[in-house]
Design a protein around this motif. Structure first.
Motif, PDB file in Angstrom:
ATOM      1  N   HIS A  62     -55.538 -19.433 -18.068  1.00 49.00           N
ATOM      2  CA  HIS A  62     -55.213 -18.479 -19.134  1.00 49.00           C
ATOM      3  C   HIS A  62     -55.046 -19.211 -20.460  1.00 49.00           C
ATOM      4  O   HIS A  62     -54.183 -20.072 -20.605  1.00 49.00           O
ATOM      5  CB  HIS A  62     -53.934 -17.719 -18.773  1.00 49.00           C
ATOM      6  CG  HIS A  62     -53.627 -16.609 -19.713  1.00 49.00           C
ATOM      7  ND1 HIS A  62     -52.662 -16.713 -20.692  1.00 49.00           N
ATOM      8  CD2 HIS A  62     -54.165 -15.377 -19.849  1.00 49.00           C
ATOM      9  CE1 HIS A  62     -52.607 -15.581 -21.369  1.00 49.00           C
ATOM     10  NE2 HIS A  62     -53.513 -14.759 -20.885  1.00 49.00           N
ATOM     11  N   VAL A  85     -63.941 -14.018 -25.964  1.00 52.93           N
ATOM     12  CA  VAL A  85     -63.243 -14.437 -24.752  1.00 52.93           C
ATOM     13  C   VAL A  85     -63.282 -13.316 -23.720  1.00 52.93           C
ATOM     14  O   VAL A  85     -63.188 -12.133 -24.073  1.00 52.93           O
ATOM     15  CB  VAL A  85     -61.774 -14.801 -25.071  1.00 52.93           C
ATOM     16  CG1 VAL A  85     -61.063 -15.341 -23.835  1.00 52.93           C
ATOM     17  CG2 VAL A  85     -61.706 -15.815 -26.212  1.00 52.93           C
ATOM     18  N   VAL A 111     -61.829 -12.436 -19.427  1.00 54.84           N
ATOM     19  CA  VAL A 111     -60.860 -12.840 -18.408  1.00 54.84           C
ATOM     20  C   VAL A 111     -61.449 -12.457 -17.046  1.00 54.84           C
ATOM     21  O   VAL A 111     -61.351 -11.301 -16.615  1.00 54.84           O
ATOM     22  CB  VAL A 111     -59.489 -12.166 -18.617  1.00 54.84           C
ATOM     23  CG1 VAL A 111     -58.440 -12.880 -17.766  1.00 54.84           C
ATOM     24  CG2 VAL A 111     -59.085 -12.155 -20.085  1.00 54.84           C
ATOM     25  N   SER A 126     -62.044  -6.677 -18.824  1.00 53.43           N
ATOM     26  CA  SER A 126     -60.810  -7.424 -19.064  1.00 53.43           C
ATOM     27  C   SER A 126     -60.279  -7.046 -20.457  1.00 53.43           C
ATOM     28  O   SER A 126     -60.893  -6.237 -21.161  1.00 53.43           O
ATOM     29  CB  SER A 126     -61.070  -8.928 -18.990  1.00 53.43           C
ATOM     30  OG  SER A 126     -61.859  -9.368 -20.081  1.00 53.43           O
ATOM     31  N   ASN A 141     -60.515 -17.845 -17.719  1.00 55.08           N
ATOM     32  CA  ASN A 141     -61.024 -17.409 -19.018  1.00 55.08           C
ATOM     33  C   ASN A 141     -62.362 -18.076 -19.288  1.00 55.08           C
ATOM     34  O   ASN A 141     -62.575 -19.247 -18.938  1.00 55.08           O
ATOM     35  CB  ASN A 141     -60.080 -17.795 -20.152  1.00 55.08           C
ATOM     36  CG  ASN A 141     -58.950 -16.816 -20.380  1.00 55.08           C
ATOM     37  OD1 ASN A 141     -57.860 -17.205 -20.799  1.00 55.08           O
ATOM     38  ND2 ASN A 141     -59.168 -15.533 -20.125  1.00 55.08           N
TER      39      ASN A 141
END
Length: 362
Positions: A117, A139, A141, A158, A273
């Motif tokens: 993370h 980004v 997740v 995400s 990530n």
């Protein structure tokens, strides 16, 4: 509510992660990055995550002591694997590589896969801005299916953060940093611990009704300290901005996830990530030096708009974070009882004594 001193909070969080098995330098970095998130007003990415990070480390979902390795390395491009190391370790390593390449070439791109993370992405944009560089970050997740796309009720995205940083000579950088969900999952976490409530339409239940109840995301959860599992709830977070936010989130999945090699969000995937970052040296793009003065002029013009409310003010991106940090460095960082209790419980579980814990309080 507990009010804690910023530097003492860094020390306490660092001690927790050192006790959990991290080397002192890594533990200190985690403590500083999490505390910085609280200082800038992003409690969702701050020390409310301490218990969750410690649990992930124990479960092998994130790994201590990792460094990025290059899969592709050209003068202007790097593809890096973070090996599921703490985002507060491998994230800055990736950014430093991007900064070095952009300074050498004027333009660079860095794809980071398999990072733990990453926390507040604004930290990385600030790193680049401190070196005089513009940066853009997409980004995603992986393994964190939290957000319903526009027009749907089922989770498919995400929280997919997006960030832009712009340096300003002699002034704090312009900084746009947000989750493409209506609220970050961490804000729902903070609300579930007695902190600031989320908007009443931030979440969506399976029947399509909107809600601000964290249980829609987490399901039933302990009243005291305890890690919330966002995968247990029946509902989802909503994308911000209707179709526009949902579309931006989709592209963060494609660029941050698919293009980096981290993978897009979906079931039965290991949490990590992915981050696709672009770095630009404005001194190369703008040899005539037009950019700084034009930015300053536009900031002044933008802020000159009449406020909606009497006594209000129009703020540029990043200004609220700067003011929050100045105030909390002076007055201390307020933490909800639930957040503080979770930190205390984690510290005690790892063998820290109460005197060590109380030292963080103002």
């Amino acid at each position: 509510m507990a009010v804690v001193d910023a530097e003492r909070l860094v020390t306490l969080v660092a001690a927790i992660f050192e006790a959990a098995g991290c080397a002192p330098m890594e533990a200190a970095a985690i403590g500083r990055y999490l505390t910085e998130a609280n200082l800038t007003g992003h409690d969702s990415h701050g020390v409310a995550r301490v218990q969750r990070y410690v649990d992930w480390l124990a479960e092998g979902k994130v790994e201590a002591g990792k460094s990025v390795t290059a899969i592709v390395d050209t003068p202007s491009l790097a593809v890096l694997d973070g090996h599921y190391g703490f985002g507060q370790t491998v994230g800055p390593q990736a950014v430093k590589i991007g900064i070095a390449k952009a300074k050498a070439q004027g333009l660079a791109a860095v794809a980071l896969r398999h990072a733990g993370h990453l926390g507040r992405i604004g930290d990385f944009a600030e790193m680049a801005a401190a070196e005089g560089l513009v940066s853009i970050h997409f980004v995603n997740v992986v393994g964190s299916i939290l957000v319903a796309p526009f027009g749907g009720v089922d989770r498919r995205i995400s929280t997919a953060p997006y960030c832009i940083g712009v340096p300003r000579p002699g002034a704090a950088p312009l900084l746009l940093d947000f989750a493409t969900s209506l609220v970050a999952e961490g804000k729902v976490l903070v609300a579930s611990m007695g902190g600031k409530p989320v908007p009443p339409d931030a979440l969506i239940a399976p029947d399509g009704s909107k809600s601000g109840d964290p249980a829609v995301l987490y399901g039933p959860y302990p009243q005291g300290p305890g890690t919330r599992d966002p995968m247990r709830g029946p509902g989802a977070i909503r994308a911000f901005g209707e179709h526009k936010g949902s579309g931006l989130a989709f592209m963060c999945e494609i660029l941050g996830g698919a293009l980096t090699g981290a993978g897009t969000t979906g079931p039965d995937k290991r949490f990590c990530n992915g981050m696709m970052s672009i770095y630009v040296d404005p001194r190369v793009v703008d040899p005539d030096g037009f950019f700084p003065a034009e930015c300053a002029d536009y900031v002044a013009y933008y802020k000159s708009a009449r406020p909606v409310e009497a006594g209000g003010e129009v703020l540029v991106p990043g200004e609220a974070e700067q003011r929050s940090k100045a105030k909390k460095l002076k007055d201390g960082i307020p933490l909800s009882d639930g957040t503080w209790d979770s930190i205390v419980a984690t510290a005690r579980r790892l063998g820290l004594d109460d005197a060590h814990i109380r030292a963080a309080l103002r």
